[in-house]
Design a protein around this motif. Structure first.
Motif, short mmCIF file in Angstrom:
data_model
loop_
_atom_site.label_atom_id
_atom_site.label_comp_id
_atom_site.label_asym_id
_atom_site.label_seq_id
_atom_site.Cartn_x
_atom_site.Cartn_y
_atom_site.Cartn_z
N ALA A 26 -4.55 8.29 -12.41
CA ALA A 26 -4.74 9.22 -11.29
C ALA A 26 -6.22 9.40 -11.00
N LEU A 27 -6.57 9.21 -9.74
CA LEU A 27 -7.97 9.31 -9.29
C LEU A 27 -8.07 10.18 -8.06
N VAL A 28 -9.26 10.73 -7.83
CA VAL A 28 -9.60 11.33 -6.55
C VAL A 28 -10.91 10.67 -6.13
N VAL A 29 -10.95 10.16 -4.89
CA VAL A 29 -12.12 9.44 -4.38
C VAL A 29 -12.43 9.93 -2.97
N ALA A 30 -13.61 9.57 -2.48
CA ALA A 30 -14.00 9.87 -1.10
C ALA A 30 -13.55 8.73 -0.20
N THR A 31 -13.36 9.03 1.08
CA THR A 31 -13.04 7.97 2.03
C THR A 31 -14.15 6.93 2.00
N GLY A 32 -13.76 5.68 2.17
CA GLY A 32 -14.72 4.58 2.14
C GLY A 32 -14.94 3.97 0.77
N THR A 33 -14.26 4.51 -0.24
CA THR A 33 -14.41 3.98 -1.60
C THR A 33 -13.63 2.68 -1.75
N GLU A 34 -14.25 1.71 -2.38
CA GLU A 34 -13.59 0.44 -2.67
C GLU A 34 -12.92 0.55 -4.04
N ILE A 35 -11.62 0.25 -4.10
CA ILE A 35 -10.88 0.24 -5.35
C ILE A 35 -10.70 -1.20 -5.77
N ARG A 36 -11.06 -1.50 -7.02
CA ARG A 36 -10.93 -2.85 -7.57
C ARG A 36 -9.93 -2.80 -8.71
N TRP A 37 -8.75 -3.36 -8.49
CA TRP A 37 -7.77 -3.49 -9.56
C TRP A 37 -8.11 -4.76 -10.31
N ASN A 38 -8.29 -4.66 -11.62
CA ASN A 38 -8.74 -5.77 -12.45
C ASN A 38 -7.76 -5.99 -13.60
N TRP A 39 -7.10 -7.16 -13.62
CA TRP A 39 -6.11 -7.48 -14.63
C TRP A 39 -6.78 -7.67 -15.99
N THR A 40 -6.20 -7.06 -17.02
CA THR A 40 -6.73 -7.16 -18.38
C THR A 40 -6.27 -8.44 -19.09
N GLY A 41 -5.20 -9.04 -18.58
CA GLY A 41 -4.61 -10.20 -19.24
C GLY A 41 -3.51 -9.82 -20.21
N GLU A 42 -3.23 -8.53 -20.34
CA GLU A 42 -2.19 -8.03 -21.25
C GLU A 42 -0.95 -7.63 -20.45
N GLY A 43 0.23 -7.79 -21.07
CA GLY A 43 1.49 -7.34 -20.49
C GLY A 43 1.89 -8.06 -19.21
N ASN A 44 1.42 -9.25 -19.02
CA ASN A 44 1.61 -10.01 -17.77
C ASN A 44 3.06 -10.31 -17.46
N PRO A 45 3.38 -10.58 -16.21
CA PRO A 45 2.55 -10.55 -14.99
C PRO A 45 2.59 -9.18 -14.33
N HIS A 46 1.58 -8.90 -13.49
CA HIS A 46 1.47 -7.61 -12.79
C HIS A 46 1.15 -7.83 -11.32
N ASN A 47 1.35 -6.78 -10.54
CA ASN A 47 0.85 -6.71 -9.18
C ASN A 47 0.59 -5.25 -8.83
N VAL A 48 0.12 -5.01 -7.60
CA VAL A 48 -0.16 -3.67 -7.11
C VAL A 48 0.54 -3.54 -5.76
N GLU A 49 1.49 -2.61 -5.67
CA GLU A 49 2.22 -2.43 -4.42
C GLU A 49 2.20 -0.97 -3.99
N ALA A 50 1.82 -0.76 -2.74
CA ALA A 50 1.89 0.56 -2.11
C ALA A 50 2.90 0.42 -0.98
N LEU A 51 4.12 0.80 -1.26
CA LEU A 51 5.22 0.65 -0.30
C LEU A 51 5.91 2.00 -0.14
N PRO A 52 5.52 2.77 0.88
CA PRO A 52 6.04 4.14 1.02
C PRO A 52 7.56 4.27 0.93
N GLU A 53 8.30 3.31 1.48
CA GLU A 53 9.76 3.43 1.45
C GLU A 53 10.31 3.35 0.03
N GLU A 54 9.53 2.82 -0.91
CA GLU A 54 9.94 2.75 -2.31
C GLU A 54 9.25 3.82 -3.17
N GLN A 55 8.44 4.68 -2.53
CA GLN A 55 7.60 5.61 -3.29
C GLN A 55 7.60 7.00 -2.67
#
Length: 173
Positions: A94-123
Motif C-alpha cells: 500500500a502506497l500513497v503518491v502524488a500525481t505524476g509519480t512513476e511506479i516501477r514494478w520490478n520482478w524479484t525472480g521469486e514465486g514466478n510467474p507474475h504480472n500486474v493487472e488493474a482491472l476495475p471489473e475484477e477489483q
C-alpha cells in the motif's frame, strides 16, 4: 530576474517540511510511538481490497499502513516479495503518491510467474486506473512502468496468485 513557478511536488515538499518543523515537539503522544502515518482508515477502498474483499485472498503482508511516497518522483514496487505463503506479494502493498509519480514494478525472480493487472471489473469496480502488464512472466529483471497522472485510487493484483492475496493498492493525490 523572473523565477519559474514552483511545481506541485516542490510545494508539497516545502509544506511537509514546514509542517514537520512547526510541529516538532508537539506530538502529545508521550513518546509512545504514533508517527501519524497514513493508514487504511484514510483509504477504505484500498483497505477493503487488501483485507476483507471476497475477490481473491487477503494480503497477509498488509498491516493497515501505507508507505508515504508523495515526495518521490518514482517508486519501485517489488513483484514476488515474501508473503502470502511464499514469494507471492508486492512490496510495499500500500502506497500513497502524488500525481505524476512513476511506479516501477520490478520482478524479484521469486514465486514466478507474475504480472500486474488493474482491472476495475475484477477489483471492486472502484479502481480509477485500468491496465495490464500482459501475460505473467518469470525471472528477475522483468519490469513494468506506469506514470500515475490522475488523482484517485489504483487497485491491482497478480492474475496467477490472486487467490493467494497478491494484491496492491496506491492512493494518488
Amino acid at each position: 530576474m523572473t523565477r519559474p513557478a514552483a511545481s506541485r511536488r516542490q510545494f508539497l515538499r516545502t509544506a511537509s517540511l514546514a509542517g514537520a518543523v512547526g510541529l516538532a515537539g508537539c506530538g502529545g503522544d508521550g513518546g509512545d510511538g504514533g508517527d501519524g502515518g497514513v493508514t487504511g482508515d484514510e483509504y477504505p477502498t484500498i483497505d477493503e481490497w487488501l483485507t476483507e474483499t471476497e475477490l481473491g485472498g487477503a494480503d497477509d503482508t498488509y498491516d493497515g499502513s501505507f508507505v508515504d511516497q508523495r515526495d518521490s518522483d518514482s517508486v519501485t514496487v517489488d513483484v514476488g516479495a515474501e508473503g502470502n505463503g511464499g514469494a507471492f506479494a508486492y512490496a510495499p502493498p500500500a502506497l500513497v503518491v502524488a500525481t505524476g509519480t512513476e511506479i516501477r514494478w520490478n520482478w524479484t525472480g521469486e514465486g514466478n510467474p507474475h504480472n500486474v493487472e488493474a482491472l476495475p471489473e475484477e477489483q471492486l469496480g472502484e479502481s480509477d486506473y485500468e491496465f495490464s502488464s500482459g501475460e505473467a512472466e518469470g525471472g528477475s529483471g522483468v519490469k513494468y512502468t506506469r506514470t500515475l497522472d490522475e488523482a484517485g485510487i489504483l487497485l491491482y493484483h497478480c492474475e496467477p496468485h490472486f487467490s493467494l492475496g497478491m494484491k496492491g493498492g496506491i492512493a494518488v493525490e
